[in-house]
Design a protein around this motif. Structure first.
Motif, short mmCIF file in Angstrom:
data_model
loop_
_atom_site.label_atom_id
_atom_site.label_comp_id
_atom_site.label_asym_id
_atom_site.label_seq_id
_atom_site.Cartn_x
_atom_site.Cartn_y
_atom_site.Cartn_z
N MET A 1 -6.78 1.18 -3.48
CA MET A 1 -6.36 2.35 -2.71
C MET A 1 -5.10 2.98 -3.30
SD MET A 1 -3.47 1.78 -0.48
CE MET A 1 -3.60 3.36 0.13
N LEU A 2 -4.29 2.13 -3.93
CA LEU A 2 -3.06 2.63 -4.52
C LEU A 2 -3.34 3.52 -5.74
CD1 LEU A 2 -0.07 2.16 -3.81
CD2 LEU A 2 -0.02 0.35 -5.52
N PRO B 1 -16.42 11.04 -7.86
CA PRO B 1 -16.78 9.89 -7.03
C PRO B 1 -16.01 9.92 -5.71
CG PRO B 1 -15.26 9.24 -8.75
CD PRO B 1 -15.59 10.67 -9.00
N SER B 2 -16.56 9.30 -4.70
CA SER B 2 -15.81 9.22 -3.44
C SER B 2 -15.29 7.80 -3.28
CB SER B 2 -16.70 9.58 -2.27
OG SER B 2 -17.80 8.71 -2.22
N PHE B 3 -14.31 7.66 -2.45
CA PHE B 3 -13.68 6.34 -2.30
C PHE B 3 -13.53 5.98 -0.83
CE2 PHE B 3 -9.71 3.81 -1.82
CZ PHE B 3 -10.16 2.66 -2.41
N TYR B 4 -14.14 4.88 -0.45
CA TYR B 4 -13.92 4.31 0.87
C TYR B 4 -14.07 2.82 0.72
CZ TYR B 4 -18.97 4.94 0.55
OH TYR B 4 -20.26 4.95 0.11
N MET B 5 -13.16 2.09 1.27
CA MET B 5 -13.18 0.66 1.06
C MET B 5 -12.51 -0.04 2.22
SD MET B 5 -11.68 -1.26 -2.26
CE MET B 5 -12.96 -1.58 -3.44
N GLU C 1 -20.56 3.30 -7.99
CA GLU C 1 -21.64 4.00 -7.30
C GLU C 1 -22.37 5.06 -8.12
OE1 GLU C 1 -20.36 5.21 -3.47
OE2 GLU C 1 -20.71 3.18 -2.69
N MET D 1 0.79 -1.23 0.00
CA MET D 1 0.00 0.00 0.00
C MET D 1 0.83 1.27 0.00
SD MET D 1 -3.30 -1.09 2.24
CE MET D 1 -2.47 -1.34 3.78
N GLN D 2 2.14 1.16 0.23
CA GLN D 2 2.96 2.37 0.15
C GLN D 2 3.53 2.47 -1.27
OE1 GLN D 2 5.43 1.62 3.51
NE2 GLN D 2 3.86 2.37 4.92
N PRO D 3 3.37 3.63 -1.89
CA PRO D 3 3.74 3.74 -3.31
C PRO D 3 5.17 3.26 -3.59
CG PRO D 3 2.71 5.75 -2.54
CD PRO D 3 2.81 4.87 -1.35
N ASP E 1 -6.30 5.03 -6.48
CA ASP E 1 -7.46 5.94 -6.36
C ASP E 1 -7.15 7.36 -6.83
OD1 ASP E 1 -10.13 6.72 -5.47
OD2 ASP E 1 -9.05 7.82 -3.92
N ARG E 2 -6.00 7.89 -6.40
CA ARG E 2 -5.66 9.26 -6.77
C ARG E 2 -5.55 9.44 -8.29
NH1 ARG E 2 -3.33 13.31 -2.85
NH2 ARG E 2 -3.93 12.20 -0.97
N LYS F 1 -8.95 9.16 -9.98
CA LYS F 1 -9.80 10.34 -9.81
C LYS F 1 -9.59 11.31 -10.98
CE LYS F 1 -11.88 9.75 -5.78
NZ LYS F 1 -11.16 9.81 -4.50
#
Ligand SMILES: Nc1nc2c(ncn2[C@@H]2O[C@H](COP(=O)(O)OP(=O)(O)O)[C@@H](O)[C@H]2O)c(=O)[nH]1
Lengths: 97, 653
Positions: B391-392, B491-495, B428, B285-287, B394-395, B398
């Motif tokens: 999550m990686l 869009p929003s992101f939560y997971m 969504e 999860m860390q770039p 998402d940015r 977007k």
């Protein structure tokens, strides 16, 4: 007691108690509640980039920065020892290799 | 008829990813039917199980977080519970997250189902040092509690016994939470106005009305003509006295009660030190470490496994050894010997026959590649890597109007765009669904294409790099522009990020086979149809005419005439076109540059028939046609620009 701050304003490793969630989207609010993000929940911020990651209970949840800005918490006093302990664990794992 | 009515029903209910399917499969074994719930696109699986000497029906319901539904899945599950009135509801929860799982237990108890609680994932709960006193919990909740680790089969025997013992128990409703006094007053006031007999307890109906549940509001309007207005009045009144939505107030009070229940029945011991998988999870999860891991997964999974092994080794074997050398010559000779009519000979065999081309492409070229991809995808799905990937990215996503969640259909698109387009449903917002459908059709090559293109261009690394670079650029650029063009909210992101797990072999194989089966059923008829259409085109001369129309277009891209046929095949199926390209490259008719330009154009080119049909179904005629009208000229335009650019720059290979 300290003042509430938004989740996107605190540093990695901070723990705290959620006091409020401000959002104009009720569906999103309900989803967050269902994921265990509700006032009174204890959380820790684990990562800020590229997404926010918090741990709630025994689960980790990823959030984008817009949502992180909507969650307010009161940080608990820092516990400096924890960090060192974590490093020791990861090194001991490396030594095992 | 009678038997129908007397087969008892058990419904498995719970949030996604708690192990419902594993429990379902363990209980039911074979003979499972998966179908869409009437009037929706949400899938529900049903199967039969034996409990002692009785047979029961088991229903695996779509994931549900709360009894107050937000998603289509939750809606279906609630409707199913209310319409089909299962004799027993099994609430399956994740043992390490009881605090956030129990609200649904409480809601189901309030509604009054005959139910038991199955606390699954006990292996992980123990890892976190949790000790659950099931007797205490069972007393507090008033229902049986079973502890299981479904993936290891632990506790499933006891689950069966409990199911058998409790399946014919009376349903009881219990108010496990006392809400604040104004809410309680409203609940009893509404309750006393309800005259109809409902399946749910009145308390539960009142609570849902207070939280403005639309379905229940409709129901009341229908069933309570006399008191309907009064009930709405009570709701309005109490709503006005709260600052926040009532659903928020109610869940917080419920949560408080759950804290008490947990305090008296769960002990939090020392949790164990971080395990290797928890470290791995962090690195993913860390770039700085996550991107190299991603590249490694793509290289090993897509390039080595799907590309080299699936599209190389396996295809060479099945296509070369089996079909070309044995099956096809045999079929050709049989057909030539026993069937006197040349046109029928061509329909069945020879260059474009149903057997020698249609089935050969489907079975020998496409299926091994798609199968390899599905195996790879099921592996990363079962390991829990996908949410971390989401999550990686998402940015980045977007920027093209999508959220990290879209990484799931996008990744699946590298397997089969048709299947992936169906999965875009889970996104969504409508805007996200449109953008992802469009990008899937335009710039995500399916595994059959990908495998063949990787195999074709493997000899020219430069060509491969140019192809990958161009397609990625188109993906990002067109994504960016589309996001600018289509109005709507970001869009929003939560997971949730479930722990990384060692994939379970049986689960992985089961999912792979199910996907391959779906693919086989979907594609083989289309391959046969395509063969028939091509045969018909040949017979009538229409095919040759279309090829001659396409020749100037391919020449415009500086490609030889023979590629026109490949593009025409591409109409019928994208992968079909790629397979045609494979044949062409085998004969050595193209230079590296031409191969690259063809590969790029073919990747961007219109989706296959099946993909197009699904796009229409999911997004409607207008959107689907608009997409194709853009994609068709755009693909050739990019081909032209690329070809001109490479020639002008003097890059020749
Ligand atoms: N560690 C652990 N993993 C489990 C257990 N039960 C299921 N799983 C895994 O959890 C994941 C989700 O399970 P699944 O049955 O698909 O969940 P569903 O969405 O509720 O149907 C799969 O990877 C399972 O192999 C368990 O008791 N312990």
């Amino acid at each position: 007691m300290e003042n509430p701050v938004a989740l996107n304003q605190i540093t990695k490793g901070t723990r705290g108690t959620i006091v409020s969630i401000y959002t104009d989207d009720e569906r999103r609010l309900r989803k967050l509640l269902a994921m265990g993000i509700y006032p009174g929940a204890q959380i820790e911020l684990l990562q800020r980039f590229p997404s926010f990651i918090i741990s709630v209970g025994n689960t980790q949840i990823a959030l984008d920065s817009d949502i992180a800005a909507e969650i307010k918490l009161i940080p608990s006093p820092a516990r400096p020892r924890r960090r060192r302990k974590r490093w020791r664990i990861s090194f001991s794992w490396l030594n095992m290799q | 008829m009678q038997e129908f009515n007397t087969t008892p029903k058990i419904a498995l209910v719970g949030t996604p990813n708690v192990g419902k399917s594993v429990i379902f499969n363990a209980l039911t074994g074979a003979y499972v039917t998966v179908s869409n719930y009437p009037g929706t696109t949400v899938e529900v699986s049903r199967g039969k199980a034996r409990l002692g000497k009785d047979q029961v029906e088991v229903i695996d319901t779509p994931g549900m977080y709360s009894f107050l539904p937000i998603t289509a899945e939750e809606n279906v599950t609630r409707q199913l519970l209310l319409r089909e009135k299962p004799d027993l509801v099994v609430h399956v929860v994740d043992g390490k997250n009881l605090e956030r799982m129990l609200p649904l237990t409480i809601q189901l108890r309030e509604a009054g189902f005959n139910m038991i609680l199955t606390i699954n994932m006990m292996d992980e709960a123990r890892h976190f040092g949790l000790e659950i006193d099931r007797e205490a919990l069972s007393q507090q909740l008033g229902i049986p509690v079973i502890l299981t680790t479904a993936s290891l089969g632990e506790g499933l025997g006891e689950l069966r016994t409990t199911l058998r013992d409790f399946i014919s128990s009376e349903a009881t409703a219990e108010a496990l939470v006392q809400y604040d006094s104004s809410i309680e007053t409203a609940i009893s006031n509404i309750g006393s106005l309800l005259e109809h007999e409902y399946i749910m307890a009145k308390r539960s109906i009142s609570l849902l009305l207070l939280q403005e549940d639309q379905d229940i509001q409709e129901l009341i309007k229908d069933k309570e003509p006399r008191n309907h207005q009064k009930i709405l009045g009570i709701t309005r009144e109490i709503k006005a006295s709260f600052n926040e939505p009532l659903s928020y107030a109610i869940s917080i009070q419920r949560q408080k009660r759950i804290k008490e229940i947990i305090a008296s029945s769960v002990k939090q011991g020392e949790s164990r030190p971080l395990s290797f998988t928890e470290h791995l999870s962090k690195w993913m999860m860390q770039p700085l470490t996550g991107i190299p891991i991603l590249l490694f997964v793509v290289y090993v999974g897509l390039f080595k496994f799907v590309g080299e092994f699936g599209a190389g080794t396996i295809v060479d074997f099945i296509e070369g050894e089996l079909f070309e050398e044995r099956l096809n010559p045999w079929i050709d000779s049989m057909v030539l010997t026993y069937i006197p009519w040349p046109s029928l000979q061509q329909l069945l065999a020879l260059d474009y026959g149903i057997f020698t081309m249609g089935i050969r492409y489907a079975v020998a070229i496409v299926l091994p590649i798609v199968g390899a991809f599905f195996l790879f995808f099921s592996l990363i799905e079962d390991s829990g890597y996908l949410p971390r990937l989401a999550m990686l990215v998402d940015r980045l996503f977007k920027k093209i109007g999508l959220s990290g969640r879209a990484v799931i259909p996008m990744t699946l698109g590298f397997g089969c765009g048709t299947m992936a387009t169906m999965v875009t449903r889970t996104l969504e917002t409508r805007r996200e669904r449109i953008i992802s459908t469009f990008l899937l059709a335009l710039a995500v090559p399916c595994s059959a294409q990908l495998g063949l293109i990787l195999a074709l261009l493997a000899g020219t690394p430069l060509g491969l790099a140019i192809w990958a670079g161009t397609v990625a650029l188109v993906f990002l650029l067109i994504g960016y522009l589309t996001a600018k063009l289509i109005p709507g909210e970001q869009p929003s992101f939560y997971m949730e990020l479930p722990p990384l797990r060692m994939p379970k072999l049986s689960n992985v194989l089961y999912k792979t086979l199910a996907r391959m089966q779906w693919y086989f059923v979907e594609i083989v008829p289309l391959f046969i149809l395509a063969s028939v259409l091509i045969w018909f085109g040949h017979l009538t001369g229409g095919f040759d005419k279309m090829i001659s129309l396409l020749i100037p277009v391919v020449n415009w891209l500086n490609l030889p005439d023979s590629t026109a046929e490949v593009f025409l095949f591409g109409f019928f199926r994208r992968d079909y076109g790629a397979a045609g390209l494979y044949d062409l490259a085998q004969s050595g008719a193209l230079t590296g540059l031409q191969l690259t330009v063809t590969a790029v154009t073919l990747t961007l080119f219109v989706p296959c028939i099946a993909h197009f049909i699904v796009a229409i179904k999911e997004r409607g005629w207008k959107t689907a046609i608009l997409m194709v009208l853009f994609i068709f000229p755009f693909a050739f335009l990019v081909g032209k620009v690329l070809s001109t650019l490479l020639i002008t720059l003097g890059i020749n290979f």
